[in-house]
Write a protein that holds these residues in place. Structure first.
Motif, PDB file in Angstrom:
ATOM      1  N   SER A  62      93.243  -2.108  50.810  1.00 54.41           N
ATOM      2  CA  SER A  62      93.012  -0.985  49.891  1.00 54.41           C
ATOM      3  C   SER A  62      93.363   0.348  50.552  1.00 54.41           C
ATOM      4  N   ASN A 114     103.362  -2.448  47.208  1.00 49.20           N
ATOM      5  CA  ASN A 114     103.078  -3.855  47.564  1.00 49.20           C
ATOM      6  C   ASN A 114     101.994  -3.952  48.635  1.00 49.20           C
ATOM      7  N   THR A 153      99.425  -2.233  49.048  1.00 49.77           N
ATOM      8  CA  THR A 153      98.057  -2.021  48.526  1.00 49.77           C
ATOM      9  C   THR A 153      97.488  -3.308  47.932  1.00 49.77           C
ATOM     10  N   ARG A 154      98.343  -4.334  47.821  1.00 49.58           N
ATOM     11  CA  ARG A 154      97.834  -5.638  47.370  1.00 49.58           C
ATOM     12  C   ARG A 154      97.239  -6.412  48.542  1.00 49.58           C
TER      13      ARG A 154
END
Ligand SMILES: Cc1cc2nc3c(=O)[nH]c(=O)nc-3n(C[C@H](O)[C@H](O)[C@H](O)COP(=O)(O)O)c2cc1C
Length: 178
Positions: free
Chosen positions: A45, A39, A41-42
């Motif tokens: 980055s 989650n 990485t949403r």
């Protein structure tokens, strides 16, 4: 010798502060391996954190390039473990022994004697919710050190408790274990 630190990162609005933490710890010569929840990485980055750690950032439980059980090898590598910021969701999973991603699996596999430090950050209703408070109590009783969030202006613009502790306070809490 430099201490080996596992830094877990979860999907909190305070995630950008983990970048500053990595920079300070790197500057002081510590070896850092970052594990992000899928989650998180949403929100940012993994590549950004890779550029700060100059190392692979671990996210996917099932994407090993080589034959290895990454959650076990990361847990064996670590000498100190931190999660900054720690979301309400990840705190709940750790409190109840869930292991549904690489971060929670690695934390469940850490030796019981290894320092485990969590810096929660969330909306103040989430923080004050009896369910979260019960999870914090369980985590403390299970040997986790909690760096409490402070009062301040939350992401919503409201004032309340739940703002990630200041970087200096996080470093002060972590230093005795390094
Ligand atoms: C922009 C944004 C900011 C968020 N900030 C927080 C936060 O500070 N703390 C928190 O507990 N949840 C926050 N959430 C909700 C979590 O992302 C959500 O509970 C998620 O399931 C947490 O996943 P993780 O624990 O696996 O990283 C936020 C969500 C979004 C979209």
């Amino acid at each position: 010798m430099s201490k080996k630190i596992i830094l877990g990162v979860t999907a909190s609005v305070s995630i950008y502060k983990s970048c500053s933490l990595i920079r300070v710890l790197k500057k002081e010569g510590y070896l850092i391996k970052v594990i992000m929840t899928p989650n998180s990485t949403r929100l940012i980055s993994p590549q950004l954190l890779e550029s700060l750690t100059q190392d692979k950032v671990y996210v996917d439980m099932f994407s090993s390039y080589q034959y290895s059980l990454e959650h076990i090898s990361l847990a064996k590598w670590a000498e100190v473990s931190l999660i900054v910021p720690a979301s309400a969701n990840t705190l709940a999973k750790l409190a109840w022994g869930l292991a549904d991603n690489l971060l929670t699996s690695t934390f469940l596999a850490l030796p019981s004697s290894l320092p485990k430090i969590l810096a929660p950050a969330m909306n103040s209703n989430m923080w004050k919710n009896p369910l979260t408070q019960r999870n914090i109590k369980i985590l403390k009783e299970s040997g986790f050190k909690i760096i409490p969030p402070k009062k301040g202006v939350l992401a919503s613009g409201e004032k309340g408790e739940g703002v990630l502790a200041d970087l200096e306070d996080i470093l002060k809490a972590v230093k005795p274990y390094l």
